[in-house]
Design an enzyme around this catalytic site. Structure first.
Site, PDB file in Angstrom:
ATOM      1  N   GLY B  10      16.065  -4.773   8.077  1.00 60.92           N
ATOM      2  CA  GLY B  10      14.744  -5.015   8.645  1.00 60.92           C
ATOM      3  C   GLY B  10      13.634  -4.532   7.734  1.00 60.92           C
ATOM      4  N   THR B  11      12.420  -4.842   8.153  1.00 59.91           N
ATOM      5  CA  THR B  11      11.220  -4.556   7.364  1.00 59.91           C
ATOM      6  C   THR B  11      11.117  -3.097   6.952  1.00 59.91           C
ATOM      7  OG1 THR B  11       9.981  -6.338   8.391  1.00 59.91           O
ATOM      8  CG2 THR B  11       8.686  -4.538   7.499  1.00 59.91           C
ATOM      9  N   ILE B  12      11.481  -2.188   7.830  1.00 62.41           N
ATOM     10  CA  ILE B  12      11.298  -0.758   7.584  1.00 62.41           C
ATOM     11  C   ILE B  12      11.906  -0.314   6.250  1.00 62.41           C
ATOM     12  CG2 ILE B  12      13.388  -0.009   8.829  1.00 62.41           C
ATOM     13  CD1 ILE B  12      11.687   2.314   9.982  1.00 62.41           C
TER      14      ILE B  12
END
Lengths: 164, 164, 164, 164
Positions: B10-12
């Protein structure tokens, strides 16, 4: 859900002085506002400033002002940013207030610093206040603690639970 | 208290590519480790990486791997970093696992970015996992939500609770 | 090309105190090392620390130590980080040293701050020392100035050139 | 002194996509504006955007547009932000323009990243453009180089000077 954030001062809000006064910090606008503005918040909130003191300078008169404010406000979910050195004293002084969930937090490095723990700590307080029902708590070092059962260790600087 | 953190992508965790490949991100080491290392943590934790996928690429085979891992681990407080686009699907797929408190979180901007919401979101997950007893939850936008009753709004990008 | 960086103190190197001493900053390791380590540097360099003082506390004995060091070092391209308040005084005291290119710089906000100008200012000093031949200069506010012809404006805080 | 800054694209200006498009960056507003706004600048400047391309996508038509713009502008101190992969090609294409000092720079990590080298590199360009008289240069890795005599090393990613 609506959360009221109250500034009382402490490391989290310290900034470099605008005047060229050499070594001293000053306590500036509430860091919590900057953290919330960038964090894609999905709940309602307000930020108020009660006082701006290093927590070693917070006295019982300040604590009475805070307690009276908490008793009179209509809000029931409240996060208080406060210096860590006397956080347990202030939280114990406030005590439990019927119908209200109150969480104290702060930071070891000002939010203005690249390496600050402010965002994380405010997050911990927000996460816990979502779930907690009634009572007054301290959220530091990623832990939720009762004000009466914790203390700031003089050597490590971390909050520890008292042995009984 | 001990918390297990699980990376799924994911983006994180997105980082600028080490190769000079132009426009594409790559999913790198777990951001949660960097956040915890600077945040004066007072609890025990472990960080494991299960997979590193943009959440649009997470499929039911990945979800089965995750669910099997959750069922077999001895840990009972678990935070999962996951892309936001299919976070409710994965959290619903996992469902409730007896005796375990599981919180999904993520970020809108990679932790590598100055303006990232990662520190705050990880904090929200940690704060809630302190207090929650059993169940599987989503912590985004500073709110704790049930996977079945929330969705990511296509326009605002925020997580909203379904009207019934 | 090889550049010698000399720490003398000032805002650029101020850090939050490790002890819980309330309001006071402390002057810590040279910020220039952290800036260079992340900036994909293609030249050789060394960083030395001569003293760590707020520039209001720098006296002529310190300046004599600095001047003697500059005269004795084999390096010919030298960048000195220094507090801004007395930067022109120190740079004028040092004066021109035959065969050496010396650039003073500093910062308005410590390098530890998110909004610091330290990286930019160190860059300006490095860019100018690439090109300058001989002499002693001040690099602040993105400008290269002669120590004798500039002063720090008490109101704006910016360095201005004296009218003649 | 007045400096004109020209955006052409490249890593320095890359941002996380506003749409949820998964892995791709987008080239956003000029980073140079954000760097200058926080850096207590004491000179006049303007920022213009000519195009927003990854430098692998910059072609000779783009370079002709840039060269024509440089020849027609009244400004004589000009800093161009550009992707690093074809920076020497573009700078060589532009060549020397009588009466003008032109410096190309860029970054290895977008300015939006915590660990970006953008502030430093823009500083190097500003510092050198203060001192340089006429010519077209590349400022990368803290070094000033002639476009014809440098190349980006495929392995290290650093700019090196050609052996003759």
């Amino acid at each position: 859900m609506k959360i009221l954030f109250i500034q009382t001062g402490g490391t989290i809000d310290k900034n470099y002085p605008k005047t060229n006064a050499g070594y001293a910090f000053e306590i500036d606008e509430p860091a919590v506002s900057r953290v919330l503005e960038k964090s894609f918040i999905g709940f309602e909130y307000e930020v108020v400033s009660l006082f701006r003191k290093d927590s070693l300078d917070v006295n019982d008169q300040d604590r009475s002002v805070l307690k009276a404010f908490l008793e009179s406000t209509e809000h029931d979910k409240i996060i208080i940013s406060h210096g860590s050195d006397t956080m347990p004293e202030t939280a114990s002084f406030v005590g439990k207030i019927p119908g209200k969930t109150i969480v104290f937090t702060g930071a070891y490095l000002p939010e203005r610093f690249k390496e600050s723990d402010a965002d994380f700590n405010i997050g911990v307080a927000v996460g816990s206040v979502n779930v907690l029902t009634e009572g007054t708590f301290i959220a530091m070092n990623g832990k939720l603690m009762s004000p009466e059962s914790c203390f700031k260790d003089a050597v490590s600087g971390l909050f520890e639970t008292k042995e009984i």
